[in-house]
Design an enzyme around this catalytic site. Structure first.
Site, short mmCIF file in Angstrom:
data_model
loop_
_atom_site.label_atom_id
_atom_site.label_comp_id
_atom_site.label_asym_id
_atom_site.label_seq_id
_atom_site.Cartn_x
_atom_site.Cartn_y
_atom_site.Cartn_z
N ASN A 194 0.69 -1.04 -0.10
CA ASN A 194 0.06 -0.06 0.10
C ASN A 194 0.88 1.30 0.13
O ASN A 194 2.16 1.11 0.42
CB ASN A 194 -0.72 -0.01 1.60
N CYS A 207 -4.41 -7.50 -2.47
CA CYS A 207 -5.07 -6.72 -3.52
C CYS A 207 -5.36 -7.01 -4.54
O CYS A 207 -4.97 -7.77 -5.58
CB CYS A 207 -3.85 -5.64 -3.82
N ASN A 209 -7.44 -5.75 -7.45
CA ASN A 209 -7.42 -5.04 -8.56
C ASN A 209 -5.86 -4.98 -8.90
O ASN A 209 -5.33 -4.97 -9.87
CB ASN A 209 -7.85 -3.70 -8.80
N ASN A 214 -10.93 -1.39 5.39
CA ASN A 214 -11.55 -0.95 4.61
C ASN A 214 -13.17 -0.64 4.79
O ASN A 214 -13.73 -1.51 5.52
CB ASN A 214 -11.47 -1.44 3.00
N GLU A 236 -10.35 3.28 1.45
CA GLU A 236 -9.01 1.95 1.64
C GLU A 236 -7.96 2.62 2.87
O GLU A 236 -7.56 3.74 2.70
CB GLU A 236 -8.47 2.03 0.38
N ARG A 237 -7.96 1.46 3.60
CA ARG A 237 -6.87 1.73 4.55
C ARG A 237 -5.34 1.64 3.97
O ARG A 237 -5.47 0.86 2.68
CB ARG A 237 -7.04 0.60 5.76
N CYS A 248 -11.81 -0.80 -5.67
CA CYS A 248 -11.12 -1.76 -4.89
C CYS A 248 -11.61 -3.27 -5.00
O CYS A 248 -12.74 -3.51 -5.11
CB CYS A 248 -11.53 -1.47 -3.35
N GLY A 249 -10.76 -3.92 -5.43
CA GLY A 249 -11.14 -5.33 -5.89
C GLY A 249 -11.58 -6.35 -4.96
O GLY A 249 -12.66 -6.95 -4.90
#
Length: 262
Positions: free
Chosen positions: A64, A72, A74, A169, A187-188, A197-198
């Site tokens: 991140n 993650c 995506n 999240n 999102e965190r 966000c996937g």
């Protein structure tokens, strides 16, 4: 000098670096924090190193923007597209290693699909949902056209007593039609709203399937950066799902070179 590529999946954008030969020797967390910054760096929702794996076709080492790590969705789809471009994937199907284990991936003519994991079923927090899909997701359903600021609401939940240490999240869901929802996500790690966000779209899709007692099918998810599809099959245990796939576009944007001495 470090060559990088920029990809995006429904507006979720990532810096990708081919570290197949293990030549990257700098501190990854500091590097990520520096170059994910949108005003003084390249800018992205995360950074991914593509590396060799002794368990799969490749390893996706994802960070991140704050240097923390999680799965993650995506980013994984972009990592599959990038690895195919690099030649690390020889055909349209692959398996790859991520922080939460092994995932399958598949390239179609216009999309990239990845197999997702669900952990621990569904937890109910009042009328809201909490689902782990590789990253933790708090889910609140809002009424149609109800005005809730995702940034302010997201911070309220993310920094609440329960979540402030590890973070979560936060998703706002609006039902648009049968098997069709819209999702906004805080999102965190980014500590802001992202265009998509996937793992969040997946968690929200599963919550919708549970809410509507669906046994199998596809949920269309509108996000700020486009559309994603969540495929699923319900298990016999309520709130648990399998054969979960996240599908959507993963697009090359540009490539460049980083001089990290500046």
């Amino acid at each position: 000098m470090i060559e990088f590529y920029k990809y995006q999946g429904t507006g979720n954008d990532f810096i990708l670096i081919d570290n197949w030969n293990g030549s990257f020797v700098a501190d990854k967390q500091q590097f990520v924090q520096k170059w994910c910054e949108r005003r003084f760096g390249i800018g992205s929702d995360g950074l991914i190193f593509i590396e060799k794996s002794d368990k799969a076709d490749f390893k996706m080492d994802f960070y991140n923007p704050d240097g923390s790590q999680s799965f993650c969705g995506n980013g994984s789809r972009c990592a599959v597209a990038f690895s195919h471009h690099l030649g690390h994937i020889k055909n349209k199907k692959t398996v790859f290693e991520a922080i939460d284990g092994i995932h399958e991936g598949e390239l179609t003519e216009s999309t990239v699909k990845i197999a997702m994991h669900q952990y621990d079923g569904i937890e109910f927090i009042g009328n809201d949902y909490f689902i782990q899909t590789g990253s933790p997701h708090y889910i609140h359903y809002k009424d149609k056209n109800q005005a809730i600021d995702i940034y302010e609401y997201g911070q309220t939940i993310r920094y609440s007593n329960r979540f402030k240490e590890l973070g979560t999240n936060v998703n706002l869901v609006e039902i648009l039609d049968k098997n069709h929802i819209a999702v906004e996500t805080y999102e965190r790690g980014v500590e802001a709203e992202t265009f998509a966000c996937g793992t969040g779209a997946t968690a929200c899709g599963l919550s919708y399937a549970y809410k509507n007692k669906l046994n199998a099918g596809k949920i269309r998810v509108d996000v700020k950066g486009g559309q994603l599809d969540i495929h699923f099959t319900a298990k016999s245990s309520p709130g648990e799902f399998e054969n979960i796939w996240l599908e959507g576009p993963a697009k090359y944007v540009f490539k460049g070179v980083i001089d990290d001495n500046n």
